[in-house]
Motif scaffolding. Structure first.
Motif, PDB file in Angstrom:
ATOM      1  N   TYR A 141       0.838  -1.205   0.000  1.00 17.81           N
ATOM      2  CA  TYR A 141       0.000   0.000   0.000  1.00 17.81           C
ATOM      3  C   TYR A 141       0.871   1.253   0.000  1.00 17.81           C
ATOM      4  CZ  TYR A 141      -4.046  -2.963   0.766  1.00 17.81           C
ATOM      5  OH  TYR A 141      -5.012  -3.916   0.611  1.00 17.81           O
ATOM      6  N   LYS A 282      -6.147   3.579   3.624  1.00 23.11           N
ATOM      7  CA  LYS A 282      -6.501   2.945   2.355  1.00 23.11           C
ATOM      8  C   LYS A 282      -7.596   3.701   1.601  1.00 23.11           C
ATOM      9  CE  LYS A 282      -5.026  -1.673   3.740  1.00 23.11           C
ATOM     10  NZ  LYS A 282      -4.381  -1.234   4.966  1.00 23.11           N
ATOM     11  N   MET A 290      -4.869   0.849  -5.155  1.00 23.97           N
ATOM     12  CA  MET A 290      -5.515  -0.054  -4.204  1.00 23.97           C
ATOM     13  C   MET A 290      -5.530  -1.483  -4.738  1.00 23.97           C
ATOM     14  SD  MET A 290      -7.212  -0.682  -1.392  1.00 23.97           S
ATOM     15  CE  MET A 290      -7.987   0.788  -0.712  1.00 23.97           C
ATOM     16  N   LYS A 294      -3.507  -4.791  -3.201  1.00 24.93           N
ATOM     17  CA  LYS A 294      -4.220  -6.013  -2.804  1.00 24.93           C
ATOM     18  C   LYS A 294      -3.626  -7.231  -3.511  1.00 24.93           C
ATOM     19  CE  LYS A 294      -8.790  -4.115  -1.683  1.00 24.93           C
ATOM     20  NZ  LYS A 294     -10.232  -4.080  -2.093  1.00 24.93           N
TER      21      LYS A 294
END
Length: 308
Positions: A141, A282, A290, A294
């Motif tokens: 992230y 986030k 994003m 993930k």
């Protein structure tokens, strides 16, 4: 990596990274070590030259210079527009770089490379022998939030995003990354490289979490030096903030570091490792960053279990 009387000799290190993992700051830190020779992303430039050449011509770029001089001049010209500065044609050739690295007589040799540089099986034969391999990882992230911003700003600064494309809301990592086919694969490529190195070259490669290095540089650097054979001293904790040391690095483009200020600017004027920033919220990430984070998390978590 060290001889019996404690003298550190012929230390050879490959520092593999994905973007935004403090690799340039660590490189600068180690550059002040007496006897250190640094090669800065030369294989990475070989890879990016190949990617941009095939996009522009539809043809594959050779991996050897002899007999292909004019082809590499053309490739260097194509790549120059992407990096925003002149590229030396003979420095984007896998064969040339391997030969020069393996013939180095420096006491210490540090090679900093993105994992994309050997993502093509056709170039694996050019990986130099005799190196200890180190992998820098970080929370995906943080990586993709920072990388997206740096890449967008770089493309604007070199004139590759103009008009409507200059609107950051129109920027999308999935389709607008000029350096790799799919930046979503950075962590999967690193994970694959890490496994390949363990299986074929270095059974115990080093993994460093960049945030650990920032939070506790003494402990991480001591472990790093012990495992690589480099001599540790507290002088590694602070260094000259001036970027002059970067002029000693072997690079493919003489002004590459200066032109890529959005990637390297903070690191090349650094003087110490600063505490890591808190985890990113986030809900502030763009949809592309994003999704990439993930998709990358399980690769990061697997490697992070082996961190020093």
């Amino acid at each position: 990596m060290a001889d019996n009387d404690g003298e550190h000799q012929n230390v050879r290190i490959f520092l593999w990274h994905v973007p935004r993992t403090i690799s340039t700051a660590l490189t600068k830190c180690l550059s002040f070590m007496d006897g250190m020779e640094v090669w800065f992303e030369c294989f990475t430039y070989c890879h990016v030259a190949r990617e941009n050449y095939i996009r522009a011509t539809g043809e594959c770029l050779p991996t050897e210079h002899d007999g292909n001089e004019e082809t590499f001049k053309q490739a260097a010209s194509i790549l120059a527009s992407a990096v925003g500065g002149k590229v030396e044609a003979d420095r984007i050739v896998y064969g040339n770089i391997k030969t020069k690295m393996e013939s180095s007589t420096s006491k210490y040799l540090l090679v900093k490379e993105s994992v994309v540089s050997f993502s093509d099986d056709k170039v694996w034969q050019y990986l130099p022998k005799g190196f200890k391999h180190v992998f820098l990882v970080r929370d995906p992230y943080k990586v993709f939030s920072s990388y997206r911003k740096a890449l967008y700003n770089h493309l604007v600064s070199v004139g590759l995003r103009k008009g409507d494309a200059a609107d950051e809301r129109e920027f999308d990592l999935k389709k607008d990354d000029i350096f790799v086919k799919n930046s979503n694969e950075y962590f999967s490529m690193m994970h694959s490289m890490w496994k390949s190195i363990r299986d074929s070259t270095d059974p115990d490669p080093i993994v460093i979490n960049a945030d650990d290095l920032l939070a506790n540089p003494v402990e991480v650097l001591q472990k790093f030096c012990h495992l690589t054979g480099l001599p540790y001293s507290d002088s590694l904790l602070r260094w000259d903030a001036a970027p002059d040391i970067t002029k000693t690095w072997k690079v493919a483009s003489g002004d590459a570091i200066e032109k890529a200020v959005h990637f390297y600017g903070t690191a090349v004027t650094s003087s110490e490792f600063l505490p890591p920033k808190p985890p990113i919220s986030k809900d502030r990430l763009s949809p592309d960053a994003m999704q990439f984070a993930k998709d990358s998390m399980h690769f990061f978590e697997d490697m992070n279990e082996f961190k020093i």
